[in-house]
Design a protein around this motif. Sequence first.
Motif, PDB file in Angstrom:
ATOM      1  N   ARG A   1       0.833  -1.208   0.000  1.00  0.00           N
ATOM      2  CA  ARG A   1       0.000   0.000   0.000  1.00  0.00           C
ATOM      3  C   ARG A   1       0.865   1.254   0.000  1.00  0.00           C
ATOM      4  NH1 ARG A   1      -4.490  -1.621   4.573  1.00  0.00           N
ATOM      5  NH2 ARG A   1      -4.981  -3.636   3.675  1.00  0.00           N
ATOM      6  N   GLY A   2       1.903   1.237   0.811  1.00  0.00           N
ATOM      7  CA  GLY A   2       2.825   2.362   0.852  1.00  0.00           C
ATOM      8  C   GLY A   2       3.521   2.567  -0.478  1.00  0.00           C
ATOM      9  N   GLN A   3       3.911   1.453  -1.106  1.00  0.00           N
ATOM     10  CA  GLN A   3       4.558   1.537  -2.419  1.00  0.00           C
ATOM     11  C   GLN A   3       3.609   2.133  -3.448  1.00  0.00           C
ATOM     12  OE1 GLN A   3       5.698  -2.567  -3.074  1.00  0.00           O
ATOM     13  NE2 GLN A   3       7.864  -2.096  -2.710  1.00  0.00           N
ATOM     14  N   ILE A   4       2.359   1.714  -3.408  1.00  0.00           N
ATOM     15  CA  ILE A   4       1.370   2.219  -4.364  1.00  0.00           C
ATOM     16  C   ILE A   4       1.203   3.725  -4.195  1.00  0.00           C
ATOM     17  CG2 ILE A   4      -1.080   2.197  -4.979  1.00  0.00           C
ATOM     18  CD1 ILE A   4      -1.049  -0.821  -4.371  1.00  0.00           C
ATOM     19  N   GLU A   5       1.067   4.163  -2.951  1.00  0.00           N
ATOM     20  CA  GLU A   5       0.890   5.596  -2.713  1.00  0.00           C
ATOM     21  C   GLU A   5       2.118   6.388  -3.139  1.00  0.00           C
ATOM     22  OE1 GLU A   5      -0.271   6.001   1.362  1.00  0.00           O
ATOM     23  OE2 GLU A   5      -2.336   5.434   0.942  1.00  0.00           O
ATOM     24  N   ALA A   6       3.308   5.858  -2.854  1.00  0.00           N
ATOM     25  CA  ALA A   6       4.547   6.559  -3.219  1.00  0.00           C
ATOM     26  C   ALA A   6       4.694   6.636  -4.738  1.00  0.00           C
ATOM     27  CB  ALA A   6       5.743   5.855  -2.605  1.00  0.00           C
ATOM     28  N   LEU A   7       4.456   5.523  -5.411  1.00  0.00           N
ATOM     29  CA  LEU A   7       4.590   5.517  -6.869  1.00  0.00           C
ATOM     30  C   LEU A   7       3.513   6.366  -7.537  1.00  0.00           C
ATOM     31  CD1 LEU A   7       5.458   1.740  -7.386  1.00  0.00           C
ATOM     32  CD2 LEU A   7       7.013   3.696  -7.605  1.00  0.00           C
TER      33      LEU A   7
END
Length: 89
Positions: free
Chosen positions: A12-18
């Motif tokens: 989820r964090g990766q999705i938001e960052a990307l």
Amino acid sequence: MAKSKKLTDRERGQIEALSSTGMSSRAIAIKIGRSKTAVNNFFKLKDNYGKKNTGGRPKALSSRDERRVCQLASTGKYSTRKLLPTTGV
């Protein structure tokens, strides 16, 4: 088709960052190794992702009343019209 596992907190964090870098949902899905649908569902639900939806119409009878109606109906002495007053609905 079987459901896959929910997105982890890290994913989820990766999705938001990307996403904040301007990457498309398809590119994000390829990058993290998940389906585009999973990524889009995360964007659509955000805070409610992974939580159970408890929506829907509430039951008219409690489980106790349901048992009582079944018990009275199984005797064969009551019609539907006679059972309605016993439920209080």
